[in-house]
Design an enzyme around this catalytic site. Structure first.
Site, PDB file in Angstrom:
ATOM      1  N   TYR A  14       0.723  -1.070   0.149  1.00  0.00           N
ATOM      2  CA  TYR A  14      -0.077   0.007  -0.170  1.00  0.00           C
ATOM      3  C   TYR A  14       0.784   1.214  -0.103  1.00  0.00           C
ATOM      4  CZ  TYR A  14      -4.213  -2.781   0.659  1.00  0.00           C
ATOM      5  OH  TYR A  14      -5.267  -3.807   0.406  1.00  0.00           O
TER       6      TYR A  14
ATOM      7  N   ASP B 111      -2.908 -18.405   3.049  1.00  0.00           N
ATOM      8  CA  ASP B 111      -4.034 -19.084   2.373  1.00  0.00           C
ATOM      9  C   ASP B 111      -4.586 -20.401   3.194  1.00  0.00           C
ATOM     10  OD1 ASP B 111      -1.344 -19.995   2.351  1.00  0.00           O
ATOM     11  OD2 ASP B 111      -1.332 -21.035   0.293  1.00  0.00           O
TER      12      ASP B 111
END
Ligand code: NAD
Length: 389
Positions: free
Chosen positions: A173, A254
């Site tokens: 970001y 994940d």
């Protein structure tokens, strides 16, 4: 320290004498003190509780209608607010040449507390995210997102009680990206020890302050051995200082997503770098009824900005359809942050009670009420003698 300590801070309500008409805030509860009959009512002092000065950024898309509903509910909580309303986003860009004018930052730094509606970010072109810029400019390094089941909402689980602590200032970001020739693009992922240890400390301090038992660090250090490896190492360093008080474990992102969908009850406080935090927040919102009910807070050493997890949902803008719960519950986090615990409980209980009744809820919760009717029902519940569900 601005982490757990700031979060559980208690403020005292002071009583001050003010001149009538001086304050733009809500009407005083106490009657004017009888003064000398000098014929100048504007100078007659009165005793009133000191209002909390809070910056309100309505945002765009569904933001303004949600901000209106939230302000109504917070004003009905019995706490006095002096709202300083400032705009940021697309409309301001047209007028000011920037979507985040300095006066917005100044207002937040002056008041130390803000609540904001969502702000649209153009996709693929145009200005960078105002939301990200605000967090970076004010050093709002911790994004706190409690995720809790609400009775009456039809979801797969009814016992979810998680807290997501997302690092807010770095990772992908930082917006450092460039083209490498015409057909390849590169985004730079920044992870530092200082920011990683700071967010881990926040997560552990929050756990201690709120009686939480475990912190889980989420990463992809098996693939990104340096960047995510440093995040994990930093979390482990901090965890060692809390040994015996708060348990620690880590999960690859994940696997974490699958675990959250299958057994969310195994988890308590999650600490994540920025991007995984963003994604896992929406996943967890889905576990408890969707984005319409997921609140959040951005906390730094100088200020705190409260906002829903969801975005500006432009397709619902101006239709009085969007669910105000997420922003109202962000207001509950705000009330706790400023030390108004009793009001926070009352508002939260009222929201939960209205949802449990199921009669006056928005489309996303299976109802047909509008944003303003939903807020009306919460205010009515607040005004009734018993607010608990
Ligand atoms: P979004 O969260 O705005 O909406 C996704 C979908 O979720 C909506 O279409 C709607 O079906 C549902 N939804 C969201 N909020 C709801 C509410 N309060 N009540 C009922 N349903 C609701 O996500 P998006 O469409 O990906 O993003 C739209 C814009 O918002 C983009 O410009 C994005 O950059 C911006 N955004 C802003 C913030 C922020 O201000 N912090 C956060 C996320 C996205």
């Amino acid at each position: 320290m601005a982490s757990g300590a700031t979060w559980i801070r208690h403020s005292t309500r002071e009583y001050v004498a003010t001149a009538d008409g001086d304050e733009p805030g809500p009407p005083a509860k106490a009657p004017p003190r009888p003064g000398p009959s000098c014929g100048r009512p504007e100078l007659v002092a009165r005793i009133r509780p000191m209002a909390h000065a809070v910056t309100l950024i309505p945002g765009d898309g569904i933001g303004p209608e949600l901000a209106r509903a939230t302000r109504r509910v917070l004003d009905a909580s019995g706490v006095e607010f002096d709202w300083e309303v400032v705009d940021a986003g697309e409309a301001v860009m047209a007028k000011e040449g920037t979507p985040l004018p300095q006066y917005v930052l100044d207002s937040i730094l002056r008041n130390k507390v803000a609540i904001k509606g969502p702000i649209t970010t153009p996709v693929g072109e145009g200005f960078r995210s105002v939301n990200v810029a605000l967090r970076q400019a004010l050093g709002l390094y911790a994004n706190l997102r409690p995720v809790r089941s609400i009775p009456g909402l039809k979801t797969r689980y009814d016992d979810v009680d998680l807290v997501i602590v997302r690092e807010n200032t770095e990772d992908l970001y930082t917006g450092i990206e460039h083209m490498v020739g015409p057909d390849a693009a590169e985004s730079i992922k920044i992870i530092t020890r200082a920011a990683s240890e700071r967010i881990a400390r926040f997560a552990f301090e929050y756990a201690v302050a709120n009686g939480r038992r475990k912190v889980t660090a989420v990463h992809k250090a098996n693939i990104m051995k340096l960047s995510d490896g440093l995040f994990l190492e930093s979390c482990r360093t901090v965890a060692a200082r809390y040994e015996g008080r708060v348990a620690f474990e880590d999960r690859i992102v994940d696997n974490m997503c699958m675990q959250l969908v299958q057994k969310p009850e195994l988890y308590d406080v999650l600490v994540l770098p920025n991007l995984y935090g963003d994604i896992v927040s929406d996943l967890c919102a889905g576990l408890v009824g969707g984005l319409g009910v997921a609140p959040g807070a951005n906390i730094g050493t100088e200020a705190a900005v409260f906002e829903a997890v969801h975005g500006s949902a432009p397709k619902y803008a101006g239709q009085n359809r969007a669910n105000p719960t997420a922003l109202i519950l962000s207001g509950v986090l705000l009330l706790r942050h400023i030390g108004e615990q009793a009001a926070a409980e009352r508002v939260e209980d009222s929201v939960r009670a209205v949802i449990a009744e199921g009669r006056t809820v928005t489309y996303d919760l299976g109802g047909s009420a509008g944003t303003s009717e939903f807020a009306d029902a919460i205010v009515a519940r607040l005004d009734s003698p018993v607010t608990s569900a």
